[in-house]
Structure formats: C-alpha cells, structure tokens
Design a protein around this motif. Structure first.
Motif, PDB file in Angstrom:
ATOM      1  N   ASP A 276       6.609  -9.384   9.659  1.00  0.00           N
ATOM      2  CA  ASP A 276       6.611  -8.536   8.473  1.00  0.00           C
ATOM      3  C   ASP A 276       5.156  -8.382   8.022  1.00  0.00           C
ATOM      4  O   ASP A 276       4.256  -8.361   8.870  1.00  0.00           O
ATOM      5  N   ASP A 277       4.895  -8.352   6.734  1.00  0.00           N
ATOM      6  CA  ASP A 277       3.530  -8.065   6.285  1.00  0.00           C
ATOM      7  C   ASP A 277       2.624  -9.290   6.224  1.00  0.00           C
ATOM      8  O   ASP A 277       1.427  -9.218   6.520  1.00  0.00           O
ATOM      9  N   GLN A 281      -1.389  -9.145   5.996  1.00  0.00           N
ATOM     10  CA  GLN A 281      -1.819  -8.973   4.607  1.00  0.00           C
ATOM     11  C   GLN A 281      -0.631  -8.445   3.795  1.00  0.00           C
ATOM     12  O   GLN A 281       0.132  -7.621   4.292  1.00  0.00           O
ATOM     13  N   ASN A 282      -0.518  -8.892   2.563  1.00  0.00           N
ATOM     14  CA  ASN A 282       0.603  -8.488   1.714  1.00  0.00           C
ATOM     15  C   ASN A 282       0.728  -6.958   1.645  1.00  0.00           C
ATOM     16  O   ASN A 282      -0.227  -6.267   1.322  1.00  0.00           O
ATOM     17  N   ASN A 283       1.942  -6.481   1.975  1.00  0.00           N
ATOM     18  CA  ASN A 283       2.274  -5.050   1.861  1.00  0.00           C
ATOM     19  C   ASN A 283       1.355  -4.128   2.660  1.00  0.00           C
ATOM     20  O   ASN A 283       1.145  -2.977   2.273  1.00  0.00           O
ATOM     21  N   ASP A 287      -2.982   1.646   7.528  1.00  0.00           N
ATOM     22  CA  ASP A 287      -4.379   1.825   7.138  1.00  0.00           C
ATOM     23  C   ASP A 287      -5.166   0.528   7.024  1.00  0.00           C
ATOM     24  O   ASP A 287      -6.352   0.550   6.689  1.00  0.00           O
ATOM     25  N   VAL A 288      -4.528  -0.607   7.285  1.00  0.00           N
ATOM     26  CA  VAL A 288      -5.228  -1.884   7.139  1.00  0.00           C
ATOM     27  C   VAL A 288      -6.403  -1.972   8.118  1.00  0.00           C
ATOM     28  O   VAL A 288      -6.395  -1.309   9.171  1.00  0.00           O
ATOM     29  N   ASP A 289      -7.386  -2.774   7.776  1.00  0.00           N
ATOM     30  CA  ASP A 289      -8.546  -2.991   8.645  1.00  0.00           C
ATOM     31  C   ASP A 289      -8.078  -3.392  10.054  1.00  0.00           C
ATOM     32  O   ASP A 289      -7.404  -4.412  10.212  1.00  0.00           O
ATOM     33  N   PRO A 341       1.272   4.679   4.068  1.00  0.00           N
ATOM     34  CA  PRO A 341       1.129   4.035   2.753  1.00  0.00           C
ATOM     35  C   PRO A 341       2.137   4.611   1.752  1.00  0.00           C
ATOM     36  O   PRO A 341       2.688   5.691   1.954  1.00  0.00           O
ATOM     37  N   GLY A 342       2.345   3.881   0.676  1.00  0.00           N
ATOM     38  CA  GLY A 342       3.267   4.319  -0.358  1.00  0.00           C
ATOM     39  C   GLY A 342       2.918   5.708  -0.886  1.00  0.00           C
ATOM     40  O   GLY A 342       1.744   6.056  -1.029  1.00  0.00           O
TER      41      GLY A 342
END
Ligand SMILES: [Fe+2]
Length: 551
Positions: A276-277, A281-283, A287-289, A341-342
């Motif tokens: 999961d996340d 990293q949380n959520n 787009d995360v690094d 993303p949201g």
C-alpha cells in the motif's frame, strides 16, 4: 489458466543476476549441491540445528564467510505458490541494527531443501543460492517440480547454521479442486510496528491448516515515532529515522521482521502480498519522487517472498494472480504506483474532502492503463467458481463525515480520495466487469477496522442504492492505529463494522465464501486473548454476505 504460470502480470526472475546464474536446483532428494564448498570455510555457529550434510563439491559457490551470530535472524518465508512451484525467502543477517546486516559486502552461499515432512526424512528438492550485498543478502529461491496441492517444509543452511523450518503449500492444478475441499487463507494488513505487538500474527501462526496468507499492504510504516504504548512504553518505537533512501528502508524492514510472531506467521503458510502507501510514503501517488520509490520498492522486494524481479527505476509490476485450481482466482492489485493524485481541493489533515466535479473525470485512474487492461482481460477470461480482487484500498465507497459547504451552508459528505471513492469512473468500469464474472468477491485492507460491505451498483455518495454486485470483506489492522468513527450512521452499504485490531480467516468452498474476523483484546499484549468475531459468508450465486456465526 496455464499450469505452472500463474503470474499473468509479472515477469519471472531475471536470468542475468548473479543469484540466478549460480542457482542450482536438484530434484529427488539425493543430489544436494555445493555444500562441500560451504562447509570448507564454514562458520561454527549452529544456532538452530543440524547442518544439511555435504554431498557434492562445487567450484561455483563462494566460501562461507565468518558469521558472528545467527544468520537467520529475520526468519524464513515462502510465497507466490502455483501448482508446482513456490518461492523460498530468507535474508542473511546477523546484526539487524547495522546497515550491512553485520555481513559486510561479501557474497554468501545459502543452501535450501524442501521435504514432504517436517523432520526432513523425505527431501524432494534442494539447491543453493548466492546472497549478495546488492540486494541486502536476500534470497529468493524458486523451487520447481513440486506436486500440486501439496504440503511441504523447507529450511536454509549456511555452513553449520540451519534456519527455522517453514511450512508451505502448492496450489491445485488447472481446473481441479483442492483435495481438502476448501481454500483457507488468512488475510491481513497494516502492521505499524509502533502501534502495538503482533499478537494477531501469533494467533495466525497457530493455525495449521492455512493454504496461504494474503497480505494487503502496509508491511512497514515510514512514519516517525508518534505512538507510544501504555505507561510510556517505547519498546516498539522505530530505531531508525523516517527512511529517505535504501539503507533507511532496509532498517525499517530489519526491525519489523525481527518480530518473532511475524516470523512465525511466515513459517505457517506462503504469502501472497501486495503493498500500500506506507512502504514508500503516506498517501503517495505516481508523482512521488522516483528515487524514493525505487528505494522503498527495492527494500520491499528484498524482504518479501515474491516471484518478481527486483524493481528498476522506481518501477515494479506487482499485480498478479493466485490461481487455486478451478475454485478461485485472486487478482492482487497495486493501487499506488500508477495512481493519479487526488482531484478535489481542500484535503484536511486526515485526508478527506467533499465532492468536486474533477473527481468524476472519466480519465482519472487508480490502476493505470496497463494494470486496468490486465485486470479487465483477466476478469473476462476467469473460469473459476469464485473470482476475488485482493485490493489494498476500499472499493465499495464510504462517507467519512460531513463538512459545511461554504456556498450553501449545507452539510455535505466527505470521503477519502485515495480510495476507490476518488476514482468513480474507473470503479464503475471494474464493477461492471465484476458483475459479469461468476461469484465475485472484493477483499480489502488499509482502513484499520473490520468491515463487510455491499458493493452496490452506484456511484452515489453514500453508495446506498443497489443492487449489490458483490460483497467486500475488509480486514482490520494487525497493529496500526484504529479508525473508530461509527461509520454505520452515514453508510447503509456497511453491513458490519468493528474497530478492533486483528485479522481474518477466510474459507472458500464450492458452496460459499466465508470470512471469520479474529480480534486481539489488547494490541500491546503479545499474548493477548483472541476474541473470535462474527463469520460473514456469501453463498454461491448470491451477491450479498450474511452473518452466519455471531462473535
Ligand atoms: Fe495502513
């Protein structure tokens, strides 16, 4: 469904790795390998039993280095079984608090053997791997040529040191049914180490009839220390900082996997795991690094018994299937790596938002195009009695509360936009595909409470209008903080809700699919009494679950 290849979406272990090119697998129990070389320079450490006897000298394996302590400090595991094969896992490590595990940079030869009895009187397969520092001295041994629907025991050895013994299973072949008449699996998720002890895993480890353990994500948490036990107990605090690189993630896994109750659960049955996340990293979304994602993914791969290649460039295909003969096919999903993303503004600290128009954009994706196409094709082709999604985040939809709309001053519902609620168009597509298969079931983690939902054929908020397509069984957290809001007051689609720690044991037969909720009375007590909660079941041909046994 091809015999011997149950990984529709995954690629096999790469042949170019040192580990793979030096692997030697022998079947039949008489041709052990290479351990002459192992014992020539072997350590005198023999913490767990008798060494596998040397029978053949190999020049391709490196010598056994001097090991200062038990090299199997993180235990053993198996995973991703098909009808003739299973993955065996261990990590050579003598000092989990050190970045190099206490091993240094030397390669380490690791032998393994598989038997049809726990005493290893009848060894049916054996081989050797070379564990390298590149992958934290982890071992992913592929054992082939096993009999379908079989129970096996396995162990590793390095010189004179022998690992604990694990039990594993192969699956029934093609369209055949399990000889036991059932597929019985534990389902678990969300084991934040700082949130408590692993009494739930200790309970699961006592079950001697599990065919598999389905793990739905959040194996580690990247969080800082924010939880403390009763009377200021900090013994479950993380001993490493929030991970930002590969050594940081490895440190988290080394600490978490040092837990003996978690190790015992791994020794009980093969895992079928996704993430999961919190493994990154949380959520996080797509787009995360990418460097952070690569580090998180590699550490996950190094510590999980998966039939997958190591990740590259922050990418790893983890969606795949577990095929249990003609009884059930489980599609395990990745709901983070490819996720948009949201869409809605106004995220509050707990990650909920009121509705917005952008949420319903038809192009928004949780699965990504490739995984979505794979899933839709797989569902269309599925011929098993039951078809299940092993799905990290909530599918059925859930109103989490209300906020005041600034324009109208009316109270409007809120939801988590990193669940399927954030992707209604894609959810509708998957839901339509589920409606066309025989006996669909959704299995879910992430939400830190036990639930049973009706997956209703609607995207209304709340999704209370039917008819139901299938049930969703959502398993609570092993130890992560609980979401204890009474969600039933907003959500008629919630059939059952209980905010306690624990896990679930599900049993699948030709007649029905049932899940028993099991809870620990005190998450801070490793030996906590277990409360057996209710069992909810859906009968073949039905679309909603009912409570068949009260807790
Ligand atoms: Fe979680």
């Amino acid at each position: 469904m091809d015999s011997g290849d149950n990984t529709i979406g995954a690629t096999p272990m790469p042949s170019g790795r040192t580990q793979a090119t030096t692997r030697r697998t022998f079947l039949g129990g008489t041709a052990l390998v290479g351990v002459g070389a192992l014992s020539a320079c072997g350590s005198d450490d023999s913490p767990t039993g008798t060494a596998i006897p040397p029978t053949e000298t190999s020049t391709s394996l490196p010598p056994v280095p001097k090991l200062n302590g038990d090299p199997f400090a993180l235990g053993v595991a198996s995973g991703d079984p098909n009808d003739t094969s299973v993955i065996l896992w261990t990590r050579v490590i003598t000092n989990p608090s050190k970045a190099d595990g206490g091993i240094g940079s030397v390669p380490v030869p690791v032998s393994w053997e598989v038997a049809t009895d726990a005493k290893f009187d009848s060894v049916v397969a054996s081989g050797a791997e070379v564990a390298t520092a590149d992958f934290a001295h982890s071992v992913h041994a592929t054992v082939d040529g096993l009999k379908p629907d079989g129970t096996y025991w396995y162990r590793f050895s390095i010189g004179a040191a022998v690992s604990p013994v694990g039990r594993t299973r192969t699956m029934p072949t093609d369209d055949s049914q399990p000889s036991s008449g059932q597929f019985r699996f534990a389902m678990a998720t969300c084991q934040d180490f700082q949130g408590g002890r692993y009494g739930a895993w200790g309970d699961a480890a006592k079950l001697d009839d599990l065919d598999a353990i389905v793990f739905l994500g959040d194996y580690i948490y990247e969080l800082p220390n924010i939880l403390t036990g009763p009377n200021g107990d900090t013994s479950r605090h993380y001993t490493s900082e929030v991970p930002t690189d590969l050594p940081g993630f490895r440190a988290r896994y080394a600490q978490v996997k040092g837990d003996k109750q978690l190790q015992a659960a791994h020794e009980t049955a093969p895992f079928f795991a996704t993430w999961d996340d919190h493994e990154v990293q949380n959520n996080y979304t797509k787009d995360v690094d990418p460097e952070l994602r690569q580090a998180g993914y590699q550490a996950w791969w190094e510590h999980m018994p998966v039939r997958l290649p190591p990740p590259q460039n922050g990418e790893l295909v983890v969606y795949r299937t577990l095929d249990v003969g003609g009884l059930i096919q489980l599609f395990i999903l990745d709901t983070r790596q490819y996720t948009d993303p949201g869409a809605c503004p106004g995220d509050n600290p707990v990650g909920t938002v009121p509705d917005c128009e952008a949420r319903s954009d038809k192009d928004r994706t949780l699965l990504g195009d490739t995984q979505k196409a794979w899933l839709l094709e797989g569902l269309e082709q599925s011929t098993t009695t039951w078809t299940a999604l092993a799905n990290p985040v909530l599918f059925a939809g859930l109103v989490t509360g209300t906020v005041e709309d600034p324009a109208t001053k009316a109270q409007v519902p809120t939801f988590f936009q990193d669940t399927w609620d954030g992707f209604p168009a894609e959810r509708a597509t998957i839901r339509s595909a589920l409606a066309k298969v025989d006996n669909p079931v959704v299995l879910t983690g992430d939400y830190h409470a036990g639930f049973v939902f009706d997956v209703n054929d609607t995207d209304a908020i709340p999704p209370a209008e039917g008819p139901a397509v299938c049930p969703e069984f959502l398993v609570t957290a092993i130890s992560s903080f609980l979401f204890s809001e009474d969600y039933t007051k907003f959500n008629p689609q919630v059939r059952y809700f209980e905010a306690k720690h624990g896990y679930a044991v599900c049993t699948v037969t030709q007649e029905d699919f049932s899940c028993e909720f099991r809870y620990v009375d005190d998450v801070w007590d490793a030996d906590s009494p277990i409360t057996v909660g209710p069992t909810w079941a859906v009968a073949k041909g039905e679309h909603t679950a009912t409570e068949v046994t009260q807790g």
